[in-house]
Write a protein that holds these residues in place. Structure first.
Motif, PDB file in Angstrom:
ATOM      1  N   THR A  91       0.819  -1.211   0.000  1.00 47.26           N
ATOM      2  CA  THR A  91       0.000   0.000   0.000  1.00 47.26           C
ATOM      3  C   THR A  91       0.855   1.264   0.000  1.00 47.26           C
ATOM      4  OG1 THR A  91      -0.084  -0.004   2.427  1.00 47.26           O
ATOM      5  CG2 THR A  91      -1.864  -1.125   1.258  1.00 47.26           C
ATOM      6  N   GLU A  92       0.220   2.337  -0.391  1.00 44.75           N
ATOM      7  CA  GLU A  92       0.812   3.671  -0.280  1.00 44.75           C
ATOM      8  C   GLU A  92       0.118   4.361   0.890  1.00 44.75           C
ATOM      9  OE1 GLU A  92       0.278   5.559  -4.047  1.00 44.75           O
ATOM     10  OE2 GLU A  92       1.938   4.498  -4.987  1.00 44.75           O
ATOM     11  N   GLN A  93       0.906   4.768   1.878  1.00 38.77           N
ATOM     12  CA  GLN A  93       0.344   5.362   3.089  1.00 38.77           C
ATOM     13  C   GLN A  93       1.072   6.648   3.471  1.00 38.77           C
ATOM     14  OE1 GLN A  93      -0.097   2.706   6.449  1.00 38.77           O
ATOM     15  NE2 GLN A  93      -0.334   0.892   5.138  1.00 38.77           N
ATOM     16  N   VAL A  94       0.326   7.475   4.185  1.00 36.57           N
ATOM     17  CA  VAL A  94       0.916   8.640   4.841  1.00 36.57           C
ATOM     18  C   VAL A  94       0.723   8.417   6.341  1.00 36.57           C
ATOM     19  CG1 VAL A  94       0.823  11.132   5.199  1.00 36.57           C
ATOM     20  CG2 VAL A  94       0.393  10.183   2.917  1.00 36.57           C
ATOM     21  N   LYS A  95       1.843   8.301   7.071  1.00 33.47           N
ATOM     22  CA  LYS A  95       1.785   8.017   8.502  1.00 33.47           C
ATOM     23  C   LYS A  95       2.512   9.112   9.271  1.00 33.47           C
ATOM     24  CE  LYS A  95       2.311   3.779   9.826  1.00 33.47           C
ATOM     25  NZ  LYS A  95       2.852   2.417  10.081  1.00 33.47           N
ATOM     26  N   GLU A 112       4.578   6.877   1.657  1.00 33.68           N
ATOM     27  CA  GLU A 112       5.469   5.727   1.798  1.00 33.68           C
ATOM     28  C   GLU A 112       4.832   4.489   1.177  1.00 33.68           C
ATOM     29  OE1 GLU A 112       7.599   5.311   5.708  1.00 33.68           O
ATOM     30  OE2 GLU A 112       5.990   6.657   6.342  1.00 33.68           O
ATOM     31  N   VAL A 113       5.648   3.653   0.559  1.00 33.01           N
ATOM     32  CA  VAL A 113       5.190   2.355   0.061  1.00 33.01           C
ATOM     33  C   VAL A 113       5.501   1.321   1.147  1.00 33.01           C
ATOM     34  CG1 VAL A 113       5.406   0.589  -1.720  1.00 33.01           C
ATOM     35  CG2 VAL A 113       5.576   3.017  -2.336  1.00 33.01           C
ATOM     36  N   ILE A 114       4.467   0.690   1.678  1.00 32.18           N
ATOM     37  CA  ILE A 114       4.611  -0.216   2.814  1.00 32.18           C
ATOM     38  C   ILE A 114       4.094  -1.596   2.444  1.00 32.18           C
ATOM     39  CG2 ILE A 114       3.911  -0.665   5.208  1.00 32.18           C
ATOM     40  CD1 ILE A 114       3.639   2.345   5.576  1.00 32.18           C
ATOM     41  N   THR A 115       4.854  -2.621   2.802  1.00 37.81           N
ATOM     42  CA  THR A 115       4.443  -4.003   2.566  1.00 37.81           C
ATOM     43  C   THR A 115       4.150  -4.669   3.905  1.00 37.81           C
ATOM     44  OG1 THR A 115       5.791  -4.180   0.562  1.00 37.81           O
ATOM     45  CG2 THR A 115       5.102  -6.240   1.597  1.00 37.81           C
ATOM     46  N   ASP A 116       2.949  -5.228   4.041  1.00 38.92           N
ATOM     47  CA  ASP A 116       2.537  -5.951   5.239  1.00 38.92           C
ATOM     48  C   ASP A 116       2.138  -7.363   4.841  1.00 38.92           C
ATOM     49  OD1 ASP A 116       2.272  -3.871   7.595  1.00 38.92           O
ATOM     50  OD2 ASP A 116       1.393  -2.889   5.856  1.00 38.92           O
ATOM     51  N   ILE A 117       2.493  -8.330   5.666  1.00 39.26           N
ATOM     52  CA  ILE A 117       2.113  -9.721   5.428  1.00 39.26           C
ATOM     53  C   ILE A 117       1.278 -10.179   6.614  1.00 39.26           C
ATOM     54  CG2 ILE A 117       2.938 -12.068   5.044  1.00 39.26           C
ATOM     55  CD1 ILE A 117       5.486 -10.861   3.868  1.00 39.26           C
TER      56      ILE A 117
END
Length: 225
Positions: A174-178, A196-201
């Motif tokens: 996902t693309e997120q703003v944190k 930010e490009v974030i990868t979660d599993i």
């Protein structure tokens, strides 16, 4: 007079037969073609104007599961097929959509400190970790703002059926703003102007015998470096 007894017997037998028919009807009822079927809690209501042909759905033959061929050369497809055989309501495409919705709800609930929503979506041990992180954030008088800008991909990467427990692992990119702010509103972590490009599993679990269609999040991690 001699002929009156057979006639009397015929009338008597007819009365007895009529009584028995009425008794059976009172116990079993009669089908008029307008009876309502008992509600099935495991199935969704049929759509309006559905034809009889549309109601026919092909499902795996549960009496002869050994006849279903599973291609073991593709472990993921084989595992998904096993889950489908154990729970014919399972559909991997619909599951991906539901997992994506759960991801959004959990991320937003965590940022807002909404522990009630988290409790309904996350298993006990993992839920405790989320609550602890929220409490630590609150003790530091910090707040978190998270915006999911877009999903780049949502993909099932692993699956297994362990007894009656089905587990499906999904990778979210996902693309997120944190942003984390202190009590004065100053930014202490993150950048409100940076995506930010974030990868979660994440791994979801469900008992295939349960009438509850919802899956619980049981594990969450990031890719190994």
């Amino acid at each position: 007079m001699g002929s009156s007894f057979p006639l009397f017997e015929i009338i008597l037998y007819a009365m007895i037969a009529g009584f028995l028919i009425l008794k059976l009807r009172s116990v079993l009822g009669r089908r008029t073609g307008n009876e309502k079927q008992r509600p099935d809690p495991f199935s969704a209501p049929p759509p309006a104007n559905e034809s009889e042909q549309d109601k026919v759905i092909s499902l795996p033959d549960r009496a002869g599961k050994e006849a279903v061929e599973i291609d073991e050369r593709d472990p993921l497809t084989a595992s998904l097929m096993r889950i489908k055989l154990a729970d014919d309501s399972f559909d991997d495409k619909e599951f991906v959509g539901g997992a994506r919705g759960a991801f959004e709800m959990i991320v937003q609930a965590y940022a807002a400190g909404d522990v009630d929503t988290l409790k309904s979506l996350i298993s006990g041990p993992l839920y405790g970790g989320f609550v602890q992180a929220i409490e630590e954030r609150e003790q530091a008088n910090e707040t978190q703002e998270t915006t999911i800008v877009s999903f780049r991909s949502t993909e099932i990467t692993a699956a297994e059926l362990d007894g009656h427990e089905a587990r499906v692992t999904v990778e979210f990119v996902t693309e997120q703003v944190k942003v984390t702010r202190d009590s004065a509103g100053a930014v202490v972590d993150g950048d409100p102007d940076k995506i930010e490009v974030i990868t979660d599993i994440w791994t979801f679990e469900r008992d295939v015998r349960s009438s509850d269609p919802n899956w619980e999040l049981v594990a969450a991690r990031v890719p190994e470096e």
